[in-house]
Enzyme design. Structure first.
Site, PDB file in Angstrom:
ATOM      1  N   ARG A 183       0.808  -1.216   0.000  1.00 22.64           N
ATOM      2  CA  ARG A 183       0.000   0.000   0.000  1.00 22.64           C
ATOM      3  C   ARG A 183       0.843   1.270   0.000  1.00 22.64           C
ATOM      4  O   ARG A 183       0.449   2.284  -0.561  1.00 22.64           O
ATOM      5  CB  ARG A 183      -0.908   0.033   1.239  1.00 22.64           C
ATOM      6  N   LYS A 187       2.775 -19.775   5.513  1.00 19.79           N
ATOM      7  CA  LYS A 187       1.963 -20.266   6.628  1.00 19.79           C
ATOM      8  C   LYS A 187       1.563 -19.061   7.475  1.00 19.79           C
ATOM      9  O   LYS A 187       2.226 -18.020   7.372  1.00 19.79           O
ATOM     10  CB  LYS A 187       2.756 -21.284   7.453  1.00 19.79           C
ATOM     11  N   HIS A 192       8.953 -23.187   4.863  1.00 17.45           N
ATOM     12  CA  HIS A 192      10.325 -22.922   4.412  1.00 17.45           C
ATOM     13  C   HIS A 192      11.342 -23.898   4.997  1.00 17.45           C
ATOM     14  O   HIS A 192      12.445 -24.021   4.489  1.00 17.45           O
ATOM     15  CB  HIS A 192      10.721 -21.465   4.667  1.00 17.45           C
ATOM     16  N   ASP A 204       1.285 -22.554  15.877  1.00 18.34           N
ATOM     17  CA  ASP A 204       2.286 -21.753  15.180  1.00 18.34           C
ATOM     18  C   ASP A 204       3.457 -22.601  14.656  1.00 18.34           C
ATOM     19  O   ASP A 204       4.004 -22.314  13.596  1.00 18.34           O
ATOM     20  CB  ASP A 204       2.828 -20.673  16.139  1.00 18.34           C
ATOM     21  N   HIS A 216       5.853 -26.786  10.835  1.00 18.01           N
ATOM     22  CA  HIS A 216       7.280 -27.148  10.791  1.00 18.01           C
ATOM     23  C   HIS A 216       7.593 -28.498  11.466  1.00 18.01           C
ATOM     24  O   HIS A 216       8.264 -29.343  10.888  1.00 18.01           O
ATOM     25  CB  HIS A 216       8.134 -26.079  11.473  1.00 18.01           C
TER      26      HIS A 216
HETATM   27  P1  NAP Z   1       4.662  -7.675   7.310  1.00 20.64           P
HETATM   28  O1  NAP Z   1       6.042  -7.222   7.587  1.00 20.64           O
HETATM   29  O2  NAP Z   1       3.554  -7.195   8.192  1.00 20.64           O
HETATM   30  O3  NAP Z   1       4.331  -7.283   5.801  1.00 20.64           O
HETATM   31  C1  NAP Z   1       3.026  -7.271   5.291  1.00 20.64           C
HETATM   32  C2  NAP Z   1       3.063  -6.667   3.897  1.00 20.64           C
HETATM   33  O4  NAP Z   1       1.723  -6.613   3.390  1.00 20.64           O
HETATM   34  C3  NAP Z   1       3.597  -5.255   3.849  1.00 20.64           C
HETATM   35  O5  NAP Z   1       4.369  -5.106   2.668  1.00 20.64           O
HETATM   36  C4  NAP Z   1       2.341  -4.413   3.745  1.00 20.64           C
HETATM   37  O6  NAP Z   1       2.679  -3.204   3.140  1.00 20.64           O
HETATM   38  C5  NAP Z   1       1.473  -5.292   2.869  1.00 20.64           C
HETATM   39  N1  NAP Z   1       0.045  -5.028   2.979  1.00 20.64           N
HETATM   40  C6  NAP Z   1      -0.728  -5.072   4.074  1.00 20.64           C
HETATM   41  N2  NAP Z   1      -2.005  -4.754   3.780  1.00 20.64           N
HETATM   42  C7  NAP Z   1      -2.037  -4.518   2.446  1.00 20.64           C
HETATM   43  C8  NAP Z   1      -3.064  -4.141   1.536  1.00 20.64           C
HETATM   44  N3  NAP Z   1      -4.331  -3.962   1.916  1.00 20.64           N
HETATM   45  N4  NAP Z   1      -2.726  -3.982   0.249  1.00 20.64           N
HETATM   46  C9  NAP Z   1      -1.461  -4.146  -0.174  1.00 20.64           C
HETATM   47  N5  NAP Z   1      -0.448  -4.520   0.641  1.00 20.64           N
HETATM   48  C10 NAP Z   1      -0.728  -4.688   1.939  1.00 20.64           C
HETATM   49  O7  NAP Z   1       4.557  -9.258   7.302  1.00 20.64           O
HETATM   50  P2  NAP Z   1       5.749 -10.319   7.092  1.00 20.64           P
HETATM   51  O8  NAP Z   1       6.416 -10.552   8.382  1.00 20.64           O
HETATM   52  O9  NAP Z   1       6.568  -9.925   5.930  1.00 20.64           O
HETATM   53  O10 NAP Z   1       4.923 -11.658   6.778  1.00 20.64           O
HETATM   54  C11 NAP Z   1       4.291 -11.897   5.542  1.00 20.64           C
HETATM   55  C12 NAP Z   1       3.689 -13.294   5.545  1.00 20.64           C
HETATM   56  O11 NAP Z   1       4.721 -14.245   5.704  1.00 20.64           O
HETATM   57  C13 NAP Z   1       2.704 -13.562   6.690  1.00 20.64           C
HETATM   58  O12 NAP Z   1       1.729 -14.460   6.214  1.00 20.64           O
HETATM   59  C14 NAP Z   1       3.568 -14.256   7.740  1.00 20.64           C
HETATM   60  O13 NAP Z   1       2.784 -15.097   8.580  1.00 20.64           O
HETATM   61  C15 NAP Z   1       4.479 -15.069   6.838  1.00 20.64           C
HETATM   62  N6  NAP Z   1       5.785 -15.398   7.428  1.00 20.64           N
HETATM   63  C16 NAP Z   1       6.656 -14.397   7.760  1.00 20.64           C
HETATM   64  C17 NAP Z   1       7.907 -14.723   8.251  1.00 20.64           C
HETATM   65  C18 NAP Z   1       8.910 -13.657   8.608  1.00 20.64           C
HETATM   66  O14 NAP Z   1      10.034 -14.025   8.948  1.00 20.64           O
HETATM   67  N7  NAP Z   1       8.566 -12.393   8.539  1.00 20.64           N
HETATM   68  C19 NAP Z   1       8.256 -16.075   8.422  1.00 20.64           C
HETATM   69  C20 NAP Z   1       7.345 -17.075   8.061  1.00 20.64           C
HETATM   70  C21 NAP Z   1       6.109 -16.722   7.555  1.00 20.64           C
HETATM   71  P3  NAP Z   1       1.907  -1.829   3.375  1.00 20.64           P
HETATM   72  O15 NAP Z   1       1.689  -1.670   4.830  1.00 20.64           O
HETATM   73  O16 NAP Z   1       2.780  -0.814   2.721  1.00 20.64           O
HETATM   74  O17 NAP Z   1       0.658  -2.007   2.644  1.00 20.64           O
END
Ligand code: NAP
Length: 490
Positions: A52, A151, A181, A238, A243
């Protein structure tokens, strides 16, 4: 299909929803850079990042570079390679819940049905089905499209079925890449290589020779900024549902007839379906729930889970779980698989320990101990086989020594991060390392009764100090059928 054909990548577009998020910046974009740096990508490819936040492509690339300099190994970051990498990256500021905003993305993707198109959903899970519907309604789903989801997929069997049904309205199962992963990690692949590429282990890989198996995912981190999410999820949902069960399945599955995705997934599903259900009062003897209190982790004071911001007052959510799992099969009957995971523990360690049965009679003075195969995934990826040898000196005393598989020494190549392999597999259309919907639902079918029984019997999480190895009850869980958890004898 020849090997080179199998590994070849065709021109592709990677549409990265959540492009500004933590996962994208820390793992996915660096993973793509590594592959570009190793010249694996074809000439024609693009990353179309979507989020966004209002910014231009140039601003997005600047943010990406800042993250890249932090997360890409220094000796792998080359200015000239980076300059060519960013030419393939574009940013689209779109609120994906607003259908009218898909137009720009649609124009950029163009009418190009033969081109591989990967929709990577690196957003909160609550947006998964909305995005799928959005790309379908915008007419962006082609025959060569795939969707990749992080996940968690649901929070129980019913919600997982509902999400899978909604996905199925837009994509065929062969287009859906459900990511765990852990399966992309080199050591997990090596576990398959060890089992199915050597004749040595297969005869021993069964109840007659293995007394018990332990799988640990220990984290030093507490709930940190994820408290709001975690307090409604807990360690069982979780970490165990995905995993830990995936690692168990790779260890326990029968040799597949080939490395073909369907052959591997069929064997994995069979293991999940042969897990002995833990229902009713069995949860009291086969599971341990824990929650951390204050303590010291890595020399730093850590406050109790209940005092973390975002955690409900008197929350009964578990930050630790240990389970004795059993598999009903000829190969594994009677062999306990001990699974455990927790937050704010003594070490960060992901490890599988396979304890072999001891020798039937010792002719030496030293007490007999079992051989062990140790497969460590974190913090470093190593495999070692613990055997016994005579120590130096004139006494006939046995001491444990490790036969180490040192991959750094054996292979003169950088170890890939899991997401590099997973992204390449998605692009080339290989689903071996991704979960079939039946795996996800079979895993929930085993998890749901545990949650229900915890609720029925009002099982309170046992307290443990942050920086310890978890509640005392977890030691009692393994005491009868194992020589203790790994940290007690290493
Ligand atoms: P995050 O940091 O909260 O990122 C979420 C992303 O979604 C941001 O780029 C946000 O950008 C975008 N977003 C949110 N609402 C939106 C909308 N309405 N339209 C367009 N874009 C939108 O989350 P994350 O940690 O990267 O995790 C992402 C996914 O991977 C999740 O399902 C999480 O469970 C999974 N995961 C993450 C990790 C990790 O290490 N981080 C590990 C395993 C799994 P804006 O706010 O700019 O819109």
């Amino acid at each position: 299909m020849s090997n080179s054909e199998r590994f070849q990548l065709h021109p592709f577009d990677l549409v990265l929803f959540g492009g500004t998020g933590d996962l994208a910046m820390r793992k996915l974009l660096p993973a793509m850079y590594y592959r570009h740096n190793e010249a694996q990508l074809p000439d024609d490819w693009r990353i179309l990042a979507v989020a966004r936040s209002e910014m231009s492509s140039a601003e997005f690339i600047a943010a990406m570079e800042e993250a890249a300099r932090r997360y890409i190994q220094d000796d792998e970051f080359h200015e000239d390679t980076w300059a060519t990498f960013i030419q393939h990256v574009e940013y689209f500021p779109i609120d994906i819940t607003d259908q009218s905003k898909y137009e720009g993305l649609s124009k950029a993707l163009g009418d190009w049905p033969e081109r591989v198109r990967v929709f990577y959903l690196s957003t909160a899970p609550g947006l998964f089905t909305r995005i799928c519907q959005g790309v379908a309604d915008a007419g962006l789903v082609t025959e060569n499209s795939r969707v990749a989801l992080e996940k968690p997929l649901g929070r129980d069997y019913d919600s997982a079925v509902a999400i899978n049904d909604q996905l199925a309205e837009v994509f065929n199962e062969s287009q859906i890449y459900r990511i765990d992963h852990y399966l992309g990690k080199e050591t997990v692949q090596n576990l398959m290589a060890l089992r199915f590429g050597n004749s040595l282990f297969e005869p021993l890989w069964r109840r007659e020779h293995i007394s018990d198996v332990q799988i640990t995912i220990a984290e030093q981190l507490g709930v940190e900024s994820r408290a709001g999410y975690y307090d409604h999820t807990g360690a069982l949902r979780d970490m165990v549902q995905n995993h830990l069960l995936q690692l168990l399945v790779i260890l326990a599955m029968e040799p597949p007839v080939s490395i073909h995705p369907d052959a591997v997934r069929d064997e994995k599903i069979k293991v999940l379906r042969s897990l002995q259900p833990i229902t009713g009062r069995d949860v009291l003897t086969n599971t341990v729930r824990g929650q951390y209190r204050e303590g010291i982790v890595n020399g730093q004071p850590v406050k109790a889970y209940l005092e973390s911001e975002g955690v409900a007052e008197r929350s009964k959510n578990e930050t630790y779980v240990a389970i004795k799992a059993e598999i009903n099969s000829w190969r594994w009957q009677g062999v306990p698989f001990f699974l455990r995971t927790g937050k704010s523990l003594a070490e960060r360690r992901t490890e599988i320990v396979i304890n072999f049965r001891g020798i039937p009679h010792s002719i030496f003075d030293t007490p007999a101990a079992p051989n062990r195969l140790i497969i460590r995934l974190q913090p470093e990826e190593i495999i070692k086989l613990q055997i016994f040898a005579k120590g130096r000196g004139d006494e006939m005393r046995l001491s444990p020594v490790n036969l180490d598989l040192d991959f750094d020494e054996a292979f003169d190549k950088r170890q890939m991060i899991a997401y590099e392999r997973l992204l390449m597999d998605m692009i080339r259309g290989n689903q071996t390392l991704f979960n079939h919907r039946d795996e996800v639902t079979a895993a929930w079918q085993w998890i749901d009764p545990i949650i229900a029984a915890w609720e029925n019997y009002e099982v309170e999480p046992a307290p443990y100090s942050a920086g310890s190895w978890g509640p005392a009850a977890a030691s009692a869980l393994v005491a009868k059928e194992s020589c203790g958890w790994a940290e007690e004898y290493f």
